[in-house]
Design a protein around this motif. Sequence first.
Motif, PDB file in Angstrom:
ATOM      1  N   ARG A  82       0.835  -1.206   0.000  1.00  0.00           N
ATOM      2  CA  ARG A  82       0.000   0.000   0.000  1.00  0.00           C
ATOM      3  C   ARG A  82       0.869   1.255   0.000  1.00  0.00           C
ATOM      4  O   ARG A  82       0.560   2.245  -0.686  1.00  0.00           O
ATOM      5  CB  ARG A  82      -0.940   0.013   1.203  1.00  0.00           C
ATOM      6  CG  ARG A  82      -1.853   1.248   1.198  1.00  0.00           C
ATOM      7  CD  ARG A  82      -2.976   1.148   2.209  1.00  0.00           C
ATOM      8  NE  ARG A  82      -3.839   2.315   2.070  1.00  0.00           N
ATOM      9  CZ  ARG A  82      -3.824   3.352   2.910  1.00  0.00           C
ATOM     10  NH1 ARG A  82      -2.999   3.360   3.948  1.00  0.00           N
ATOM     11  NH2 ARG A  82      -4.635   4.381   2.725  1.00  0.00           N
ATOM     12  N   GLU A 137       0.638   4.029  -3.038  1.00  0.00           N
ATOM     13  CA  GLU A 137       0.335   5.439  -2.803  1.00  0.00           C
ATOM     14  C   GLU A 137       1.270   6.357  -3.579  1.00  0.00           C
ATOM     15  O   GLU A 137       0.931   7.504  -3.868  1.00  0.00           O
ATOM     16  CB  GLU A 137       0.433   5.749  -1.307  1.00  0.00           C
ATOM     17  CG  GLU A 137      -0.736   5.199  -0.500  1.00  0.00           C
ATOM     18  CD  GLU A 137      -0.557   5.448   0.983  1.00  0.00           C
ATOM     19  OE1 GLU A 137       0.567   5.758   1.402  1.00  0.00           O
ATOM     20  OE2 GLU A 137      -1.557   5.340   1.718  1.00  0.00           O
ATOM     21  N   GLY A 182      -3.253  -0.946  -3.275  1.00  0.00           N
ATOM     22  CA  GLY A 182      -3.389   0.122  -2.289  1.00  0.00           C
ATOM     23  C   GLY A 182      -4.792   0.261  -1.735  1.00  0.00           C
ATOM     24  O   GLY A 182      -5.057   1.125  -0.895  1.00  0.00           O
ATOM     25  N   PRO A 221      -5.669  -3.057   4.324  1.00  0.00           N
ATOM     26  CA  PRO A 221      -5.239  -2.976   2.918  1.00  0.00           C
ATOM     27  C   PRO A 221      -5.434  -4.317   2.205  1.00  0.00           C
ATOM     28  O   PRO A 221      -4.490  -5.072   1.978  1.00  0.00           O
ATOM     29  CB  PRO A 221      -3.760  -2.599   3.022  1.00  0.00           C
ATOM     30  CG  PRO A 221      -3.317  -3.186   4.321  1.00  0.00           C
ATOM     31  CD  PRO A 221      -4.511  -3.069   5.249  1.00  0.00           C
TER      32      PRO A 221
END
Length: 462
Positions: free
Chosen positions: A316, A320, A329, A337
């Motif tokens: 994740r 991002e 993500g 997540p």
Amino acid sequence: MDSTVVTEKGDNYTKALGNRQVQMIAIGGAIGVGLFLGAGGKLHTAGPSLVLSYALCGIAAYFVMRALGELVLHQPSSGSFVTYARKFIGPWAGFVSGWMYWLNWAMTGIAEITAVAIYVHKWLPDVPQWITALVALGVLMGVNLVSVKLFGELEFWFSVVKVLAIVVFLVTAVGLVLTSADIGGTNAGVQNLTSHGGFFPAGVGIALMTLQAVVFAYSAIEVVGIAAGETKNARKVLPKAINGVVWRIGVFYVGSVLLLAMLLPWPFYNGDESPFVTVFSRLGIGGIGDVMNAVVLTAALSSCNSGLYSTGRILRALAEQGEAPKFVGKMNSRHVPYGGIMFTSVAYVLGVVLNYIVPKEAFDIATAIASLGVVATWATLVFSQLRLRQAALRGELERPSYRMPGAPYTNWATLGFLVLVIVLMGFSDGAEKIAFYSIPVIVVVLAGGWWLVSRRRANTGL
């Protein structure tokens, strides 16, 4: 009342892990299949000198954890070393360290989920191993997808089982050594450290060759740092957990291997069974095989559980930044997540298939390649702390009161040790050499991936 606490931009995790769970996650991370199962084969290969390998890797692991501790107190983050590498080294370092960590857990999971099936097969020989592996994976994936609190609770009890098993062994072993007990026709005692070809029966070189396997045995100690982003009062709880690594390494790892070497002459051990099973079986204790099988099964389940948890957070953090597919993500309503967890689960499923098709060497190759990820993660943490210290000296930030001892000298010594571990893999005749020669391939893939990420950013103006 909303329990969500934002710890960094883009972070949306809940502070669901308490002191009790974090302490046991830290302990559980330091006790794995590498000790319960792997120590037997390495004792047979290197003899009593394996104790030194565990001690050396333990010292390196301690400094890695202290570096992690300073970084965590500076900025608690579920992105852990990916966040720190990106901040203190550069964007490329975050990308590389994140995917190397995923590679570590993907390879470890391939080995561990198959190990789970093998252990259960002892009790349910008529059930195909691939079914057992998929059921175990399904349960662990479900636990991780429900909530971080459920993950923490399951990992807490996994760790309790492992710690109790080690404590029982240590107490029993000390008593056997002090009384020079007869264990299947041989006497326990300090003499077993030197009376069968000396402390280095296979030579110093072979002893050094075990470092890679021992580093793998210590893998997962860094999971407690990833848990920082979902820990209540992280700046208070984490130092206690990290400080405990010192005595855990000394007692659980080095102490266990030292006692194993004193209980029986090293040739009695082998890689086909846990050294703990070897000792208790020779004592004639009934049912010990089933008990230890259950313990090792727990250790394998714990490893898979931690792998799904940690890679979900790391993927994740990469997503991002546009450094991983957007899907990984994704967060669910419980602030889990799920995209990253499911992505890693797919790799685990492929691992079950591979280990079903190919021979045993696949297991050894997977663990050797996983070690490359461990070394990369440790090096990232140590170097990130080095850069944090340099930034503090320039007056750009304030260092936490909880600091890496002996910096910067201990940083460079630890990094040098990690380089030595990688170099020694090239001199091995086994799976380690295959892993060593896979390094150029991994470098090319990562370089290509970073080039694509950079190109996309340039085209989109990000």
